[in-house]
Design an enzyme around this catalytic site. Structure first.
Site, mmCIF file in Angstrom:
data_model
loop_
_atom_site.group_PDB
_atom_site.id
_atom_site.type_symbol
_atom_site.label_atom_id
_atom_site.label_comp_id
_atom_site.label_asym_id
_atom_site.label_seq_id
_atom_site.Cartn_x
_atom_site.Cartn_y
_atom_site.Cartn_z
ATOM 1 N N ASN A 171 2.016 -3.956 -6.015
ATOM 2 C CA ASN A 171 2.096 -5.281 -5.417
ATOM 3 C C ASN A 171 3.401 -5.970 -5.800
ATOM 4 O O ASN A 171 3.719 -6.098 -6.982
ATOM 5 C CB ASN A 171 0.907 -6.133 -5.870
ATOM 6 C CG ASN A 171 -0.422 -5.557 -5.402
ATOM 7 O OD1 ASN A 171 -0.883 -5.862 -4.320
ATOM 8 N ND2 ASN A 171 -1.026 -4.709 -6.222
ATOM 9 N N ARG A 231 -15.701 -3.112 -4.506
ATOM 10 C CA ARG A 231 -14.390 -3.737 -4.691
ATOM 11 C C ARG A 231 -14.367 -4.551 -5.980
ATOM 12 O O ARG A 231 -15.284 -5.311 -6.259
ATOM 13 C CB ARG A 231 -14.059 -4.650 -3.502
ATOM 14 C CG ARG A 231 -14.010 -3.925 -2.170
ATOM 15 C CD ARG A 231 -13.932 -4.909 -1.023
ATOM 16 N NE ARG A 231 -15.096 -5.783 -0.967
ATOM 17 C CZ ARG A 231 -15.225 -6.823 -0.145
ATOM 18 N NH1 ARG A 231 -14.232 -7.123 0.684
ATOM 19 N NH2 ARG A 231 -16.323 -7.556 -0.150
ATOM 20 N N ASP A 248 -1.479 -1.741 -9.733
ATOM 21 C CA ASP A 248 -2.931 -1.591 -9.773
ATOM 22 C C ASP A 248 -3.292 -0.161 -10.108
ATOM 23 O O ASP A 248 -2.788 0.783 -9.470
ATOM 24 C CB ASP A 248 -3.551 -1.991 -8.433
ATOM 25 C CG ASP A 248 -3.470 -3.487 -8.178
ATOM 26 O OD1 ASP A 248 -3.129 -4.234 -9.120
ATOM 27 O OD2 ASP A 248 -3.747 -3.918 -7.035
ATOM 28 N N ARG A 282 -5.078 -4.555 -13.247
ATOM 29 C CA ARG A 282 -3.788 -5.101 -12.845
ATOM 30 C C ARG A 282 -2.855 -5.072 -14.057
ATOM 31 O O ARG A 282 -3.084 -5.741 -15.069
ATOM 32 C CB ARG A 282 -3.962 -6.529 -12.343
ATOM 33 C CG ARG A 282 -2.675 -7.363 -12.223
ATOM 34 C CD ARG A 282 -1.623 -6.768 -11.332
ATOM 35 N NE ARG A 282 -2.087 -6.490 -9.986
ATOM 36 C CZ ARG A 282 -2.095 -7.391 -9.001
ATOM 37 N NH1 ARG A 282 -1.679 -8.630 -9.234
ATOM 38 N NH2 ARG A 282 -2.511 -7.045 -7.801
ATOM 39 N N GLU A 315 -2.132 0.837 -5.955
ATOM 40 C CA GLU A 315 -1.283 -0.054 -5.172
ATOM 41 C C GLU A 315 -0.134 -0.535 -6.045
ATOM 42 O O GLU A 315 -0.244 -0.577 -7.280
ATOM 43 C CB GLU A 315 -2.056 -1.275 -4.651
ATOM 44 C CG GLU A 315 -3.041 -0.989 -3.539
ATOM 45 C CD GLU A 315 -3.647 -2.249 -2.945
ATOM 46 O OE1 GLU A 315 -3.062 -3.353 -3.114
ATOM 47 O OE2 GLU A 315 -4.712 -2.143 -2.313
ATOM 48 N N LYS A 362 0.834 -1.195 0.000
ATOM 49 C CA LYS A 362 0.000 0.000 0.000
ATOM 50 C C LYS A 362 0.877 1.258 0.000
ATOM 51 O O LYS A 362 0.645 2.194 -0.763
ATOM 52 C CB LYS A 362 -0.911 0.002 1.226
ATOM 53 C CG LYS A 362 -1.844 -1.198 1.353
ATOM 54 C CD LYS A 362 -2.929 -1.194 0.313
ATOM 55 C CE LYS A 362 -4.017 -2.218 0.637
ATOM 56 N NZ LYS A 362 -3.534 -3.619 0.664
ATOM 57 N N LYS A 412 -8.790 1.687 3.848
ATOM 58 C CA LYS A 412 -8.350 0.301 3.829
ATOM 59 C C LYS A 412 -7.169 0.100 4.767
ATOM 60 O O LYS A 412 -6.370 1.020 4.987
ATOM 61 C CB LYS A 412 -7.982 -0.139 2.405
ATOM 62 C CG LYS A 412 -7.066 0.775 1.626
ATOM 63 C CD LYS A 412 -6.988 0.308 0.175
ATOM 64 C CE LYS A 412 -6.283 1.311 -0.712
ATOM 65 N NZ LYS A 412 -6.243 0.883 -2.132
ATOM 66 N N ARG A 472 -10.440 -5.758 -13.199
ATOM 67 C CA ARG A 472 -11.273 -6.496 -12.246
ATOM 68 C C ARG A 472 -12.460 -5.599 -11.901
ATOM 69 O O ARG A 472 -12.323 -4.608 -11.199
ATOM 70 C CB ARG A 472 -10.436 -6.873 -11.022
ATOM 71 C CG ARG A 472 -9.283 -7.807 -11.408
ATOM 72 C CD ARG A 472 -8.161 -7.810 -10.408
ATOM 73 N NE ARG A 472 -7.528 -6.500 -10.297
ATOM 74 C CZ ARG A 472 -6.520 -6.241 -9.467
ATOM 75 N NH1 ARG A 472 -6.040 -7.182 -8.679
ATOM 76 N NH2 ARG A 472 -5.992 -5.036 -9.424
#
Length: 339
Positions: free
Chosen positions: A305, A255, A295, A232, A303, A147, A182, A247
């Site tokens: 990752n 979400r 993301d 992504r 984000e 994050k 979050k 997504r």
């Protein structure tokens, strides 16, 4: 892309006997928990095995560092892939393996990044000092919490706040009116809340997430582009894959995470997203991050990752673009395996 990929595979098959074999150790969750039809680590293994490479696997709990000795994986398993959907692997042998005796160690343990994951990175870093090649770099894994890492690239992020303070969160909501909250250690969409202009339940959500001011929370301005998907992007060896997985939230859900019921739709990388990704990719690659899952919602990075990025198979199945091949190509290049 399908035709191109079939030609690439044919060329690989014709030269496979000439390629040197490398020993790959995957540090991952239990093999028995894999879902081969969608697991990205399985896709990596399948591609590497198709090139004649040796596949070994262990769990973080198998890592042992004894005083005066090298870091080893006790009970590491050399496996072959069976092609069966359910019993997808067979154990060829089981032995103690020093990580430095593998040509590459791939850290693919899924989040959460808890204390045990943290300790595992220290054992992996010791193995590096002994000569192991670890991907992603253990130090880089620690230095890029998923994050917080986006804050370094704030010019590409939406308005974002990280704080323990309830008052700071309330002030952020007063400024932006529609926000997402979050936990910093969440995964798969767990613990994500939206608070709109009316501020409904903001106090209760803050109490739930910041645990009375003892736990940091990330707060971001809500991005309405989420209805087109939380995308992504895959950064592999400093390059950007040409397709993304959007997504898309379903029903009343905010979400888009697949684990939260989002629908994954592969689509070509947009020019705007490419520009952002190409600014970030080489910076992270130079730090030892061979694989990154970036993301984005709209054109904003939400984000970064680095622990165990996924979506290889969803993109490949929907577009024909061979993401696992791109990854193993980058891995072989890092290891200087002759083409």
């Amino acid at each position: 892309h399908r035709l191109c990929n079939s030609r690439v595979r044919a060329r690989r098959a014709s030269t496979r006997r000439e390629r040197p074999t490398v020993k790959l150790l995957f540090v991952a969750d239990p093999l028995e928990s894999f879902k081969p039809y969608k697991d990205s680590t399985f896709a990596m293994m399948r591609e590497a095995a198709a090139r004649g490479h040796e596949i070994w696997a262990c769990e973080p709990a198998d890592l042992v560092w004894r005083q005066g000795a090298r870091v080893v994986a006790r009970g590491a398993r050399a496996i072959t892939l069976t092609g069966d959907e359910h019993d997808w692997f067979a154990v060829a042998t089981q032995a103690e393996l020093a990580l430095a005796d593998a040509d590459a160690v791939l850290m693919r343990k899924d989040p959460p990044f808890d204390s045990e994951y943290f300790y595992a990175t220290h054992l992996l870093e010791q193995a590096e000092r002994e000569g192991a090649r670890v991907f992603n770099s253990p130090r880089a894994l620690r230095d890029h919490p998923e994050k917080l890492a986006l804050m370094e690239f704030g010019q590409f992020a939406p308005p974002t706040l990280v704080t323990r303070s309830a008052d700071a969160i309330r002030a952020f909501h007063a400024e932006h009116r529609d926000i997402i909250l979050k936990p910093l250690d969440g995964m798969g969409g767990m613990g994500i809340f939206r608070v709109t202009d009316n501020g409904m339940n903001l106090g209760s959500i803050i109490e739930t997430l910041n645990q009375g001011g003892t736990t940091s929370v990330m707060v971001q301005r809500y991005l309405p582009e989420i209805v087109q998907g939380d995308k992504r992007l895959l950064l592999i060896g400093g390059k950007v894959a040409p397709f993304v997985l959007a997504r898309i939230p379903q029903g009343s859900e905010v979400r888009g995470n697949l684990a939260a019921g989002g629908k994954g739709v592969a689509q070509p990388l947009s020019d705007e997203n490419r520009r952002v990704a190409e600014a970030i990719a080489p910076v992270l690659a130079a730090r030892g991050l061979l694989l990154v899952g970036l993301d984005m919602i709209g054109n904003s990075v939400t984000e970064i990752n680095v622990t165990s990025p996924t979506c290889f198979q969803e993109i490949q199945q929907q577009t024909g673009f061979d993401v696992p091949a791109m990854f193993v190509d980058a891995l072989e290049a890092a290891l200087k395996v002759p083409a």
